[in-house]
Design a protein around this motif. Structure first.
Motif, PDB file in Angstrom:
ATOM      1  N   ALA A   1      -1.207   2.006 -10.562  1.00 52.57           N
ATOM      2  CA  ALA A   1       0.141   2.567 -10.547  1.00 52.57           C
ATOM      3  C   ALA A   1       0.295   3.539  -9.382  1.00 52.57           C
ATOM      4  O   ALA A   1      -0.668   4.190  -8.986  1.00 52.57           O
ATOM      5  N   ARG A   2       1.516   3.596  -8.853  1.00 54.35           N
ATOM      6  CA  ARG A   2       1.757   4.524  -7.743  1.00 54.35           C
ATOM      7  C   ARG A   2       2.041   5.920  -8.253  1.00 54.35           C
ATOM      8  O   ARG A   2       2.657   6.102  -9.294  1.00 54.35           O
ATOM      9  N   ASN A   3       1.585   6.882  -7.461  1.00 53.69           N
ATOM     10  CA  ASN A   3       1.832   8.282  -7.780  1.00 53.69           C
ATOM     11  C   ASN A   3       2.758   8.844  -6.704  1.00 53.69           C
ATOM     12  O   ASN A   3       2.369   8.937  -5.542  1.00 53.69           O
TER      13      ASN A   3
ATOM     14  N   THR B   1       0.801  -1.235   0.000  1.00 52.77           N
ATOM     15  CA  THR B   1       0.000   0.000   0.000  1.00 52.77           C
ATOM     16  C   THR B   1       0.830   1.280   0.000  1.00 52.77           C
ATOM     17  O   THR B   1       0.294   2.363   0.258  1.00 52.77           O
ATOM     18  N   LYS B   2       2.122   1.177  -0.284  1.00 52.48           N
ATOM     19  CA  LYS B   2       2.950   2.390  -0.261  1.00 52.48           C
ATOM     20  C   LYS B   2       2.375   3.451  -1.201  1.00 52.48           C
ATOM     21  O   LYS B   2       1.936   3.101  -2.306  1.00 52.48           O
ATOM     22  N   THR B   3       2.337   4.665  -0.749  1.00 54.28           N
ATOM     23  CA  THR B   3       1.778   5.861  -1.422  1.00 54.28           C
ATOM     24  C   THR B   3       0.245   5.834  -1.530  1.00 54.28           C
ATOM     25  O   THR B   3      -0.361   6.801  -1.984  1.00 54.28           O
TER      26      THR B   3
ATOM     27  N   MET C   1       6.806  -4.793   7.059  1.00 53.78           N
ATOM     28  CA  MET C   1       7.799  -3.848   6.539  1.00 53.78           C
ATOM     29  C   MET C   1       8.580  -4.557   5.441  1.00 53.78           C
ATOM     30  O   MET C   1       9.240  -5.567   5.677  1.00 53.78           O
ATOM     31  N   ILE C   2       8.481  -4.032   4.215  1.00 55.21           N
ATOM     32  CA  ILE C   2       9.133  -4.694   3.075  1.00 55.21           C
ATOM     33  C   ILE C   2      10.299  -3.891   2.520  1.00 55.21           C
ATOM     34  O   ILE C   2      11.008  -4.364   1.632  1.00 55.21           O
ATOM     35  N   GLY C   3      10.492  -2.663   3.018  1.00 53.74           N
ATOM     36  CA  GLY C   3      11.545  -1.809   2.476  1.00 53.74           C
ATOM     37  C   GLY C   3      12.795  -1.800   3.340  1.00 53.74           C
ATOM     38  O   GLY C   3      12.813  -2.335   4.446  1.00 53.74           O
TER      39      GLY C   3
ATOM     40  N   MET D   1       6.210 -10.205  -7.100  1.00 52.69           N
ATOM     41  CA  MET D   1       5.529  -8.909  -7.105  1.00 52.69           C
ATOM     42  C   MET D   1       4.538  -8.913  -8.272  1.00 52.69           C
ATOM     43  O   MET D   1       4.361  -9.936  -8.923  1.00 52.69           O
ATOM     44  N   SER D   2       3.930  -7.763  -8.548  1.00 51.74           N
ATOM     45  CA  SER D   2       2.898  -7.729  -9.603  1.00 51.74           C
ATOM     46  C   SER D   2       3.378  -8.359 -10.900  1.00 51.74           C
ATOM     47  O   SER D   2       2.683  -9.155 -11.525  1.00 51.74           O
ATOM     48  N   SER D   3       4.591  -8.009 -11.314  1.00 48.47           N
ATOM     49  CA  SER D   3       5.047  -8.406 -12.645  1.00 48.47           C
ATOM     50  C   SER D   3       5.557  -9.843 -12.699  1.00 48.47           C
ATOM     51  O   SER D   3       5.578 -10.441 -13.772  1.00 48.47           O
TER      52      SER D   3
ATOM     53  N   VAL E   1       3.552 -13.564  -1.444  1.00 50.31           N
ATOM     54  CA  VAL E   1       3.774 -12.619  -2.546  1.00 50.31           C
ATOM     55  C   VAL E   1       3.458 -11.206  -2.066  1.00 50.31           C
ATOM     56  O   VAL E   1       2.612 -11.012  -1.199  1.00 50.31           O
ATOM     57  N   ARG E   2       4.167 -10.233  -2.615  1.00 47.64           N
ATOM     58  CA  ARG E   2       4.005  -8.824  -2.225  1.00 47.64           C
ATOM     59  C   ARG E   2       3.517  -8.059  -3.445  1.00 47.64           C
ATOM     60  O   ARG E   2       4.293  -7.785  -4.355  1.00 47.64           O
ATOM     61  N   ILE E   3       2.235  -7.738  -3.463  1.00 50.63           N
ATOM     62  CA  ILE E   3       1.651  -7.188  -4.687  1.00 50.63           C
ATOM     63  C   ILE E   3       1.003  -5.830  -4.430  1.00 50.63           C
ATOM     64  O   ILE E   3       0.169  -5.684  -3.537  1.00 50.63           O
ATOM     65  N   GLY E   4       1.455  -4.834  -5.195  1.00 47.92           N
ATOM     66  CA  GLY E   4       0.938  -3.478  -5.046  1.00 47.92           C
ATOM     67  C   GLY E   4       0.149  -3.018  -6.244  1.00 47.92           C
ATOM     68  O   GLY E   4      -1.084  -2.972  -6.242  1.00 47.92           O
ATOM     69  N   SER E   5       0.857  -2.682  -7.317  1.00 53.14           N
ATOM     70  CA  SER E   5       0.208  -2.003  -8.443  1.00 53.14           C
ATOM     71  C   SER E   5      -0.899  -2.825  -9.107  1.00 53.14           C
ATOM     72  O   SER E   5      -1.877  -2.265  -9.596  1.00 53.14           O
ATOM     73  N   SER E   6      -0.804  -4.137  -9.105  1.00 51.58           N
ATOM     74  CA  SER E   6      -1.879  -4.938  -9.706  1.00 51.58           C
ATOM     75  C   SER E   6      -3.167  -4.887  -8.882  1.00 51.58           C
ATOM     76  O   SER E   6      -4.226  -5.247  -9.377  1.00 51.58           O
TER      77      SER E   6
HETATM   78  C1  PLP Z   1       6.697  -1.854  -4.057  1.00 50.17           C
HETATM   79  C2  PLP Z   1       7.164  -3.192  -3.673  1.00 50.17           C
HETATM   80  C3  PLP Z   1       6.450  -4.342  -4.042  1.00 50.17           C
HETATM   81  C4  PLP Z   1       5.200  -4.308  -4.890  1.00 50.17           C
HETATM   82  O1  PLP Z   1       5.486  -3.925  -6.180  1.00 50.17           O
HETATM   83  P1  PLP Z   1       4.382  -4.004  -7.347  1.00 50.17           P
HETATM   84  O2  PLP Z   1       5.175  -4.085  -8.583  1.00 50.17           O
HETATM   85  O3  PLP Z   1       3.593  -2.735  -7.241  1.00 50.17           O
HETATM   86  O4  PLP Z   1       3.543  -5.189  -7.086  1.00 50.17           O
HETATM   87  C5  PLP Z   1       6.945  -5.572  -3.613  1.00 50.17           C
HETATM   88  N1  PLP Z   1       8.064  -5.675  -2.864  1.00 50.17           N
HETATM   89  C6  PLP Z   1       8.771  -4.600  -2.494  1.00 50.17           C
HETATM   90  C7  PLP Z   1       9.987  -4.799  -1.673  1.00 50.17           C
HETATM   91  C8  PLP Z   1       8.346  -3.327  -2.877  1.00 50.17           C
HETATM   92  O5  PLP Z   1       9.056  -2.260  -2.493  1.00 50.17           O
END
Ligand code: PLP
Length: 219
Positions: free
Chosen positions: A215-217, A24-26, A66-68, A191-193, A206-211
């Motif tokens: 897209a993040r802004n 959910t970042k951004t 925390m994934i970053g 991730m998404s891709s 799995v860590r999925i954001g943009s899908s």
């Molecule tokens: C942003 C992020 C994701 C998700 O990326 P998407 O391409 O949006 O799915 C997964 N893992 C990490 C570590 C990220 O920073």
């Protein structure tokens, strides 16, 4: 597509034993609540202060991951509530997490982030680094961190075979590490891709954001 449809679409592609971390970042609290109201409870952020703000504002049954990359001086902002830290890349960081977890009288689960990509910008440990770390006296003395598995990020490329080789290599590291840490059960890849490839290579998370959220802004 609305968040709800995206989420259901991805959920349908995941085997039952695979955990979906919705990244959910951004993204706003309203967008997160859309996913929450569809039943999603596991969310991932890559900035500690952003995660802490969302934790304060949103329902307390959310599990925050925390994934970053983690700066040691910020561990204190998440130590009371974080559910899993995917990105442990040094003994010093692990010691700091242990110290703050102790203050809150809890055990914080962690993954070692392993460097598998070609890009030098992606953080992470090598297999040898991990073996050395877990042999250390300092590691043996930590009581407030739990190592539950590994995380990795593949190279950002269209070359499907390359991504597959990188994930496959990490799965092998995971299996070897299991002979030393038999309880580990989490392999955070995809991730998404690239999550369909990660699933083929044994992903359990799995860590999925943009899908899910679009897209993040970054403005
Ligand atoms: C942003 C992020 C994701 C998700 O990326 P998407 O391409 O949006 O799915 C997964 N893992 C990490 C570590 C990220 O920073």
């Amino acid at each position: 597509m609305p968040v709800k449809d995206n989420l259901l679409d991805i959920k349908a592609k995941l085997p039952n034993h695979v955990t979906l971390v919705a990244v959910t970042k951004t993204k706003s609290e309203e967008e997160i609540m859309e996913a929450y109201n569809t039943g999603q409870r596991v969310f991932g952020e890559n900035k500690i202060q952003e995660m802490a703000g969302k934790w304060e504002a949103l329902p307390k049954d959310i599990q925050w991951h925390m994934i970053g990359h983690v700066q040691r001086n910020k561990v204190k902002y998440m130590a009371s509530f974080v559910n899993l830290i995917h990105s442990v890349d040094s003994l010093k960081l692990l010691k700091e997490i242990d110290k703050h977890a102790k203050k809150h009288n809890r055990v914080i689960n962690c993954l070692f982030q392993i460097h598998i990509a070609e890009e030098s910008t992606k953080f992470g440990l090598s297999e040898d680094d991990v073996l050395e770390l877990i042999k250390s006296e300092e590691f043996a003395q930590m009581e407030n961190v739990g190592i539950v598995g590994l995380m990795g990020m593949a190279t950002y490329t269209d070359d499907r075979n390359k991504i597959q080789r990188e994930f496959h290599g990490l799965k092998e590291v995971f299996e070897r590490l299991k002979t030393k840490l038999p309880h580990i059960d989490t392999l955070s890849i995809g991730m998404s891709s690239d999550f369909p490839i990660a699933l083929e290579e044994g992903s359990t998370m799995v860590r999925i954001g943009s899908s899910i959220f679009g897209a993040r802004n970054y403005n």
